[in-house]
Design a protein around this motif. Structure first.
Motif, PDB file in Angstrom:
ATOM      1  N   ALA A   6       0.890  -1.269  -0.053  1.00  0.00           N
ATOM      2  CA  ALA A   6       0.251   0.163   0.193  1.00  0.00           C
ATOM      3  C   ALA A   6       0.921   1.133  -0.108  1.00  0.00           C
ATOM      4  N   TRP A   7       0.946   1.896  -1.117  1.00  0.00           N
ATOM      5  CA  TRP A   7       1.613   3.178  -1.297  1.00  0.00           C
ATOM      6  C   TRP A   7       0.757   4.323  -0.524  1.00  0.00           C
ATOM      7  N   THR A   8       1.456   5.013   0.362  1.00  0.00           N
ATOM      8  CA  THR A   8       0.563   6.072   0.996  1.00  0.00           C
ATOM      9  C   THR A   8       0.723   7.398   0.090  1.00  0.00           C
ATOM     10  N   PRO A   9      -0.542   8.147  -0.174  1.00  0.00           N
ATOM     11  CA  PRO A   9      -0.482   9.369  -1.056  1.00  0.00           C
ATOM     12  C   PRO A   9       0.686  10.093  -0.767  1.00  0.00           C
ATOM     13  N   GLY A  10       1.183  10.544  -1.816  1.00  0.00           N
ATOM     14  CA  GLY A  10       2.228  11.594  -2.047  1.00  0.00           C
ATOM     15  C   GLY A  10       3.805  10.836  -1.932  1.00  0.00           C
ATOM     16  N   MET A  11       3.873   9.702  -1.751  1.00  0.00           N
ATOM     17  CA  MET A  11       5.225   8.802  -1.555  1.00  0.00           C
ATOM     18  C   MET A  11       5.633   8.468  -3.075  1.00  0.00           C
ATOM     19  N   THR A  12       6.928   8.574  -2.921  1.00  0.00           N
ATOM     20  CA  THR A  12       7.837   8.274  -4.018  1.00  0.00           C
ATOM     21  C   THR A  12       8.925   7.281  -3.499  1.00  0.00           C
ATOM     22  N   ILE A  13       9.406   6.328  -4.197  1.00  0.00           N
ATOM     23  CA  ILE A  13      10.422   5.357  -3.775  1.00  0.00           C
ATOM     24  C   ILE A  13      11.522   5.536  -4.957  1.00  0.00           C
ATOM     25  N   ASN A  14      12.956   5.544  -4.368  1.00  0.00           N
ATOM     26  CA  ASN A  14      14.006   5.471  -5.162  1.00  0.00           C
ATOM     27  C   ASN A  14      13.976   4.480  -6.334  1.00  0.00           C
ATOM     28  N   HIS A  48      12.956   0.596 -11.755  1.00  0.00           N
ATOM     29  CA  HIS A  48      12.097   1.573 -11.883  1.00  0.00           C
ATOM     30  C   HIS A  48      11.825   2.148 -10.704  1.00  0.00           C
ATOM     31  N   SER A  49      11.267   3.215 -10.407  1.00  0.00           N
ATOM     32  CA  SER A  49      10.787   3.946  -9.234  1.00  0.00           C
ATOM     33  C   SER A  49       9.301   3.901  -9.208  1.00  0.00           C
ATOM     34  N   VAL A  50       8.820   4.228  -8.057  1.00  0.00           N
ATOM     35  CA  VAL A  50       7.263   4.091  -8.152  1.00  0.00           C
ATOM     36  C   VAL A  50       6.654   5.212  -7.091  1.00  0.00           C
ATOM     37  N   ALA A  51       5.630   5.979  -7.760  1.00  0.00           N
ATOM     38  CA  ALA A  51       5.146   7.096  -7.037  1.00  0.00           C
ATOM     39  C   ALA A  51       3.895   7.032  -6.761  1.00  0.00           C
ATOM     40  N   ASN A  52       3.107   7.484  -5.606  1.00  0.00           N
ATOM     41  CA  ASN A  52       1.754   7.548  -5.635  1.00  0.00           C
ATOM     42  C   ASN A  52       1.300   9.055  -5.618  1.00  0.00           C
ATOM     43  N   SER A  53       0.811   9.777  -6.505  1.00  0.00           N
ATOM     44  CA  SER A  53       0.529  11.124  -6.823  1.00  0.00           C
ATOM     45  C   SER A  53      -0.978  11.296  -6.462  1.00  0.00           C
ATOM     46  N   ARG A  54      -1.475  10.434  -6.296  1.00  0.00           N
ATOM     47  CA  ARG A  54      -2.888  10.534  -6.005  1.00  0.00           C
ATOM     48  C   ARG A  54      -3.405  10.764  -4.358  1.00  0.00           C
ATOM     49  N   ARG A  55      -4.631  10.908  -4.324  1.00  0.00           N
ATOM     50  CA  ARG A  55      -5.002  11.416  -2.818  1.00  0.00           C
ATOM     51  C   ARG A  55      -5.780  10.215  -1.994  1.00  0.00           C
ATOM     52  N   ASP A  56      -5.337   9.145  -2.738  1.00  0.00           N
ATOM     53  CA  ASP A  56      -5.874   7.554  -2.056  1.00  0.00           C
ATOM     54  C   ASP A  56      -4.710   6.840  -1.886  1.00  0.00           C
ATOM     55  N   PHE A  57      -4.894   5.526  -1.365  1.00  0.00           N
ATOM     56  CA  PHE A  57      -3.614   4.681  -1.249  1.00  0.00           C
ATOM     57  C   PHE A  57      -3.668   4.031  -2.382  1.00  0.00           C
ATOM     58  N   ALA A  58      -2.594   3.663  -3.000  1.00  0.00           N
ATOM     59  CA  ALA A  58      -2.268   2.785  -4.276  1.00  0.00           C
ATOM     60  C   ALA A  58      -1.934   1.257  -3.601  1.00  0.00           C
ATOM     61  N   VAL A  59      -2.987   0.598  -3.695  1.00  0.00           N
ATOM     62  CA  VAL A  59      -2.843  -0.928  -2.958  1.00  0.00           C
ATOM     63  C   VAL A  59      -2.828  -1.981  -4.203  1.00  0.00           C
ATOM     64  N   ALA A  60      -1.808  -2.830  -4.021  1.00  0.00           N
ATOM     65  CA  ALA A  60      -1.625  -3.816  -4.923  1.00  0.00           C
ATOM     66  C   ALA A  60      -1.022  -5.087  -4.329  1.00  0.00           C
ATOM     67  N   LEU A  61      -1.302  -6.220  -5.019  1.00  0.00           N
ATOM     68  CA  LEU A  61      -0.345  -7.337  -4.795  1.00  0.00           C
ATOM     69  C   LEU A  61       0.803  -7.424  -5.696  1.00  0.00           C
TER      70      LEU A  61
END
Length: 185
Positions: free
Chosen positions: A66-74, A125-138
């Protein structure tokens, strides 16, 4: 029939026995993300970002991410194939390739809920969640995700360094704290 965690893992394990396991896992995740309510019931509602290990063995790792809103990973690599099935929110992937200076940009892909992404074992790759809700995945990996030595890269300099799982956990903690503060204020 109600979906259970054991069903998710069993389907992924069965896919490993197919001729092309990564594509068989993709088919499993295509089916699972088509029913986001079933996945949420099996895995629980997301109230904060993080990585939860659902299964770990030498040939298969299944994570609930679950990526927190506003989060970016290297930028980082996995050193094994991966299949990502989004069932909530959206994950924004930026892709890179090695270059004499470290890394260079090589495109990207938005991955909204309901989509599945297959990554080869050499993808960076890098991953970002630029939305205002959680990005949830398997996230399903063709090996032991935590046992393989991998690299990550600094965003500013693209300098390569060993993957820092504890640093990733801190990124989630910081993003969760920012999100809580933002929601409270």
């Amino acid at each position: 029939m109600t979906l259970a965690l054991e069903d998710i893992v069993a389907r992924c394990q069965t896919a490993l026995g197919e001729h092309t396991p990564v594509l068989a896992v993709r088919d499993v995740l295509d089916e699972l993300v088509a029913s986001p309510a079933g996945l949420e019931q099996a895995l629980g509602a997301v109230e904060q970002g993080g990585i939860t290990t659902l299964h770990r063995s030498a040939d298969l790792t299944v994570l609930h991410v679950a990526w927190t809103p506003g989060m970016t990973i290297n930028p980082h690599e996995h050193q094994m194939w991966a299949v990502i099935g989004m069932y909530g929110g959206q994950e924004d992937n930026a892709f890179y390739r090695r270059s004499p200076g470290g890394l260079e940009a090589a495109g990207g892909r938005e991955l909204p809920a309901g989509d599945v992404l297959v990554l080869g074992d050499d993808v960076i790759h890098s991953v970002a969640n630029s939305r205002r809700d959680f990005a949830v995945a398997l996230h399903v990996y063709g090996g032991d995700f935590f046992a393989v030595e991998r690299s990550e890269w600094d965003f500013d300099t693209f300098t390569e360094r060993p993957r820092d799982i504890e640093g990733t956990r801190r990124l989630f903690d910081e993003a969760n704290a920012r999100w809580r503060d933002e929601r409270a204020g």
